[in-house]
Design a protein around this motif. Structure first.
Motif, short mmCIF file in Angstrom:
data_model
loop_
_atom_site.label_atom_id
_atom_site.label_comp_id
_atom_site.label_asym_id
_atom_site.label_seq_id
_atom_site.Cartn_x
_atom_site.Cartn_y
_atom_site.Cartn_z
N LEU A 131 0.99 -1.14 0.00
CA LEU A 131 0.02 0.15 -0.04
C LEU A 131 0.96 1.25 0.04
N GLU A 167 -1.56 4.25 1.66
CA GLU A 167 -1.41 3.65 3.00
C GLU A 167 -2.42 4.09 3.81
N ALA A 196 -5.70 1.96 4.25
CA ALA A 196 -5.50 0.86 4.92
C ALA A 196 -6.86 0.23 5.59
N LEU A 239 -5.72 -0.34 -5.45
CA LEU A 239 -5.68 -1.48 -4.26
C LEU A 239 -5.68 -2.53 -5.13
#
Length: 480
Positions: free
Chosen positions: A130, A136, A139, A154
């Motif tokens: 990620l 990130e 998440a 993703l």
């Protein structure tokens, strides 16, 4: 690892025997990407589905798919190779992601179940993937909470988590801004450099240039010409390939439109207006103090990277989201359905088990629309009648996007929020749709809000261009 693949006389036929892919023979191996380039509906995605063994049940395949010298098995035996020997990045990320799982968990699951890593290491590897793709912060988010570009990244992270020697990528950069597009293409090229076999489908000539390798141009299910990518794009032999290259937005006539840095208000009557708009999601401010108005007969473009708030702004103007602050005003005395949205991810806008014919029939019945209206728009959007009896999953992304545009235009909108309306279209169709939209703005005195990653497209189409930076809307050219 290996991953040499050979297609021998691959043919895909519709239920009535119509060939959709006709006698295609190609080979690809580690280190040199194979890129299939062509217009929407040319059969590119069907080639990848045939390799995966994931064609829709009404289609019939003949010919051979050979991996490392062995014909691939059929049915469940081939599905047993998914994620282990073959991995696919599908065209629509919404269809590839589990809507009930958070982003980090979806990537970690691949490391744990496919790669056999223990849970702590799986999580650490997923976090790194990620970070590699700049998402990130997503998440703990579910797919429905992601922008189209973030969902695409993703899905790419899930693909990269596999250790499969054969990577198939179907429009791998669709929905990404220019920087992220180039980065994703470079990462795929790097995967080939690491010894994997990469077969990529794209309609984006810029992506084909970055991937390099061997290029095959497809038209109507056949290979029109093929060869080293650099040579073919520099000196194509076929008129169709030359037309594809000439249809890139950077090649469009500059006389289309000459936008200037302008104040946030249109010269004429505003059909929709936002004043001091702000929007927060939990503790994150997506938009702050935004003033914007879209007038009748004009195109306003908003640029910015994935996740910057472009789609949120359009949804606020349509009333699909409530603002955290400020107000939205729409032209009075108009039916709500005359304010329309063209969604970035067409599958999210259609009932999955309903054919296009039924979808249009129900729309016509609900609003009293004549069938001839749909026929005229179908012709203008180059949608053949044979597509009417297909469901969303049986259409390419570009075909489905054109049906979404048809449906929106049929309701005679006064305001259209077009969220990446051409990101799923090949260059030729993109140019045709852009010209159609530009013409309809003038013909129908329609206000168009164009959200796009493509700065050149915005420059060619829009009267005024803005960008979103640090949650604020700024005239393009004054960001900073």
């Amino acid at each position: 690892m290996s991953g040499h693949v050979r297609l021998r006389d691959l043919t895909v036929q519709a239920a009535d025997g119509t060939p959709l892919v006709a006698g295609l023979s190609l080979a690809a191996g580690p280190g040199t990407p194979l890129v299939l380039l062509g217009e929407t509906g040319s059969g590119k995605s069907l080639v990848l589905q045939a390799i995966m063994g994931a064609l829709p049940p009404h289609l019939r395949r003949t010919g051979e798919v050979v991996l490392d010298g062995q014909p691939l098995p059929e049915g469940r035996a081939r599905r047993g190779l998914w994620g282990r020997r073959i991995a696919l990045l599908p065209q629509e990320p919404w269809l590839a992601l589990d809507p009930t799982m958070r982003a980090l968990a979806q990537v970690a699951e691949v490391y744990r179940l496919v790669r056999g890593m223990p849970a702590p290491r799986s999580r650490a590897e997923a976090e790194q993937r990620l970070r590699d793709l700049g998402i990130e912060e997503a998440a703990r988010l579910y797919p429905f909470q992601l922008s189209g570009g973030m969902a695409q990244r993703l899905a790419l992270a899930v693909l990269r988590a596999t250790d499969a020697p054969l990577l198939l990528a179907d429009e791998p950069t669709k929905g990404l801004d220019a920087a992220r597009r180039d980065e994703a293409a470079l990462r795929l090229r790097d995967e080939a450099g690491r010894g994997r076999t990469v077969i990529a489908v794209t309609h984006d000539i810029g992506v084909a240039r970055i991937l390099g390798g061997h290029l095959a141009v497809m038209l109507e299910g056949r290979i029109l010409e093929q060869g080293p990518s650099e040579r073919l794009l520099r000196d194509p032999a076929q008129d169709y390939t030359r037309r594809l290259i000439a249809a890139e937005p950077s090649q469009w006539p500059t006389q289309w439109r000459a936008p200037s840095i302008a104040p946030p208000r249109p010269a004429g009557e505003a059909v929709v207006e936002g004043r001091r708009l702000g929007k927060r999601f939990q503790d994150r401010a997506v938009l702050r103090e935004v003033d914007i108005a879209v007038g009748r007969g004009e195109v306003v473009a908003v640029l910015g990277p994935s996740g910057c708030g472009k789609t949120t702004l359009g949804d606020l103007l349509l009333g699909l989201l409530p603002p955290s602050q400020g107000e939205v005003r729409r032209a009075a005395g108009l039916a709500p359905w005359r304010f329309q949205k063209l969604y970035q991810d067409p599958p999210s806008a259609f009932a999955p088990h309903q054919s296009m014919r039924d979808a249009l029939r129900h729309l016509g019945r609900r609003h009293g629309l004549a069938p001839t209206l749909f026929e005229g728009l179908r012709d203008r959007l180059r949608l053949p009648p044979a597509l009417l009896d297909r469901r969303p999953a049986e259409l390419s992304g570009g075909e489905l996007q054109r049906f979404a545009l048809l449906r929106a235009l049929a309701l005679d909108p006064v305001f259209l929020f077009a969220d990446e309306p051409t990101s799923r279209l090949d260059p030729i169709t993109q140019q045709e749709v852009a010209l159609l939209l530009r013409g309809l703005v003038s013909e129908r005195n329609l206000g168009l809000l164009l959200v796009t990653h493509d700065a050149m497209l915005a420059q060619r189409m829009a009267d005024r261009v803005f960008t979103i930076e640090a949650a604020r809307l700024l005239p393009a050219g004054r960001a900073g």
